[in-house]
Design an enzyme around this catalytic site. Structure first.
Site, PDB file in Angstrom:
ATOM      1  CG  HIS A 125       0.419  39.666 -23.339  1.00 45.03           C
ATOM      2  ND1 HIS A 125       1.444  40.737 -23.235  1.00 45.03           N
ATOM      3  CD2 HIS A 125       0.885  38.661 -22.285  1.00 45.03           C
ATOM      4  CE1 HIS A 125       1.998  40.960 -22.376  1.00 45.03           C
ATOM      5  NE2 HIS A 125       1.445  39.682 -21.491  1.00 45.03           N
ATOM      6  CG  HIS A 142       5.350  37.652 -13.572  1.00 42.60           C
ATOM      7  ND1 HIS A 142       4.144  38.391 -13.360  1.00 42.60           N
ATOM      8  CD2 HIS A 142       5.410  38.016 -14.900  1.00 42.60           C
ATOM      9  CE1 HIS A 142       3.530  38.845 -14.295  1.00 42.60           C
ATOM     10  NE2 HIS A 142       4.084  38.518 -15.426  1.00 42.60           N
ATOM     11  CD  GLU A 186       1.440  37.698 -18.170  1.00 47.86           C
ATOM     12  OE1 GLU A 186       2.317  38.815 -18.005  1.00 47.86           O
ATOM     13  OE2 GLU A 186       0.608  37.960 -19.109  1.00 47.86           O
ATOM     14  CG  ASP A 227       4.414  34.323 -19.867  1.00 47.85           C
ATOM     15  OD1 ASP A 227       3.718  34.742 -18.897  1.00 47.85           O
ATOM     16  OD2 ASP A 227       5.237  34.975 -20.231  1.00 47.85           O
ATOM     17  CG  HIS A 256       4.903  42.836 -17.263  1.00 49.59           C
ATOM     18  ND1 HIS A 256       3.592  43.087 -17.813  1.00 49.59           N
ATOM     19  CD2 HIS A 256       5.357  41.681 -17.268  1.00 49.59           C
ATOM     20  CE1 HIS A 256       3.189  41.605 -18.166  1.00 49.59           C
ATOM     21  NE2 HIS A 256       4.415  41.009 -17.745  1.00 49.59           N
ATOM     22  CG  ASP A 292       7.604  38.883 -17.953  1.00 48.35           C
ATOM     23  OD1 ASP A 292       8.178  38.147 -18.516  1.00 48.35           O
ATOM     24  OD2 ASP A 292       6.509  39.047 -17.259  1.00 48.35           O
ATOM     25  CE1 TYR A 344       8.888  40.682 -23.238  1.00 52.02           C
ATOM     26  CE2 TYR A 344       9.559  42.067 -21.757  1.00 52.02           C
ATOM     27  CZ  TYR A 344       8.813  40.988 -21.825  1.00 52.02           C
ATOM     28  OH  TYR A 344       8.469  40.138 -20.662  1.00 52.02           O
ATOM     29  CG  HIS A 403       9.827  35.931 -21.748  1.00 51.79           C
ATOM     30  ND1 HIS A 403       9.210  34.836 -22.441  1.00 51.79           N
ATOM     31  CD2 HIS A 403       9.141  36.776 -21.402  1.00 51.79           C
ATOM     32  CE1 HIS A 403       7.922  34.970 -21.697  1.00 51.79           C
ATOM     33  NE2 HIS A 403       7.939  35.979 -20.938  1.00 51.79           N
TER      34      HIS A 403
HETATM   35 FE1  FEO Z   1       4.366  39.065 -17.641  1.00 50.28          FE
HETATM   36 FE2  FEO Z   1       6.352  36.826 -19.411  1.00 50.28          FE
HETATM   37  O1  FEO Z   1       4.892  37.424 -18.355  1.00 50.28           O
END
Ligand code: FEO
Length: 395
Positions: A23, A79, A81, A83, A146, A165, A193, A226
């Site tokens: 991030h 998701h 995002e 990543d 999230h 996530d 996390y 992750h």
């Molecule tokens: Fe919310 Fe691992 O991206």
């Protein structure tokens, strides 16, 4: 590299052992991370999530060795995002018509980031796609876990929950599975996390966990996006989440401060000393926030029943390092924690009171008067700080 997860499901992600910040520079990743992508190869071939853009080229090449890209029947984007979606633009150049299954909010996220009109198919909780061999992928919206667009995907038959996530950690571990990981690192990274990313969404999480449990789905594996894939007693992490989302605290106090000429530092140590003298069972942790990783300190705050925050007064206010950390604490919306404040000053001495006001506004229960000490603390002042520690231990 690919790895068999179960049945006809393969991990095709990327393990990033060098990552130290996530991030931007907002989250420290001392143990690296991974971007877990999965390939379901039943009668239909479905890709679930991709990897971060710096590894897109390698990801697409590896995937092309694994499977004829044109045979991919659909991509599930849990998701948007970057990543997890970062390799989509490169992949979609090669298979532009491939259907993408995601939430309506993920369409917003993906089009906003990549400015492409791909073949989007929006889904909501309970929708599914048939993958053949009697199996289905069922979608479950994970709104605010999230981000608003997040969802999870469940593979029937193999009972795999692709949770994205949720239940993840920033932990690069070559073994991939939770039973092959260093348990100490794993749980440290899992709670870090949660504390730093998921805490503000505790109420959503409580509701979502209840909803998932009510679905009564057998879960053999939780395949996160992750860190480890939970195959050994996967419900253990769900049980942890149930505890963490319920205003979690241990018998711990965290003292956070910054100091200019060691006066406030000496008060911090004296408060800690009074506390452990009064209550030998309490764990007290002391951190100079200017010298310690903020995410590691926030993890300790998350575990604490009380936070004691100190700063010297500079230009009628607290030091910027303390102000920044307080702002972060407020963002995370932790509930049910007590607080106290302290600090040295030379002329005006507003910092401890201002910290107390900030903490009260952020939802902390301030339990003692701010401790202010003019100039460097002498033995009487240090005894006063020890007394504050003794009172706080009983509070
Ligand atoms: Fe919310 Fe691992 O991206």
């Amino acid at each position: 590299m690919r790895k068999l997860i179960k049945g006809n499901v393969y991990w095709v992600g990327h393990i990033d052992t060098e990552l130290r910040q996530f991030h931007g520079s907002d989250f420290s990743t001392h143990k690296g991370s991974s971007y877990n992508s999965y390939l379901v190869r039943e009668e239909k071939t479905i890709l679930i999530d991709t990897v971060w853009k710096p590894y897109a080229d390698q990801f697409v090449k590896n995937l092309a060795q694994e499977v004829d890209l044109t045979s991919i029947d659909a991509i599930v984007v849990n998701h948007g995002e970057v990543d997890h979606s970062g390799a989509l633009p490169m992949l979609m150049e090669l298979i532009p018509d491939c259907p993408i299954y995601c939430t309506a909010k993920a369409v917003d996220s993906l089009t906003g980031q990549y400015h492409k009109q791909w073949n989007f198919n929006t889904v909501k909780t309970g929708d599914s796609i048939d993958v053949g061999n009697g199996k289905k992928l069922v979608f479950v919206e994970m709104t605010m876990l999230h981000w608003p667009d997040s969802m999870a995907t469940y593979l029937t038959g193999d009972n795999i929950l692709f949770s994205n996530d949720a239940f993840g950690q920033h932990y690069a571990t070559s073994g991939l599975f939770n039973d092959l990981a260093d348990q100490c690192v794993l749980w440290n990274e899992a709670i870090k996390y949660y504390a730093n990313i998921l805490t503000p969404y505790n109420p959503f999480l409580k509701k979502k966990l209840a909803e998932i449990i009510a679905l009564n789905l057998p879960i053999d594996i939780i395949a996160t996006s992750h860190g480890v894939i939970w195959r050994d007693n996967p419900m253990q992490v769900v049980e942890k989440y149930a505890a963490w989302c319920d205003d979690y605290q241990e018998n711990q106090v965290t003292i956070v401060y910054d100091t200019m000429w060691d006066g406030t530092r000496n008060l911090a140590d004296a408060i800690a000393s009074g506390m452990v003298e009064e209550d030998p069972h309490v764990t007290v942790k002391v951190y100079n926030i200017a010298k310690t990783d903020k995410n590691d300190v926030m993890t300790e705050v998350f575990k604490s029943k009380m936070i004691v925050v100190g700063s010297p007064t500079v230009v009628n206010d607290m030091l910027g390092s303390v102000a920044g950390f307080l702002h972060f604490m407020k963002e995370l919306k932790m509930k049910g924690k007590k607080a106290a404040t302290f600090g040295c000053y030379g002329w005006t001495g507003e910092a401890p009171k201002k910290i107390a006001e900030f903490l009260a506004n952020a939802g902390y229960k301030v339990v003692d008067e701010p401790l202010r000490n003019k100039w460097n603390p002498d033995s009487d002042a240090l005894e006063e700080a020890r007394n504050l520690g003794r009172r706080l231990a009983k509070a």
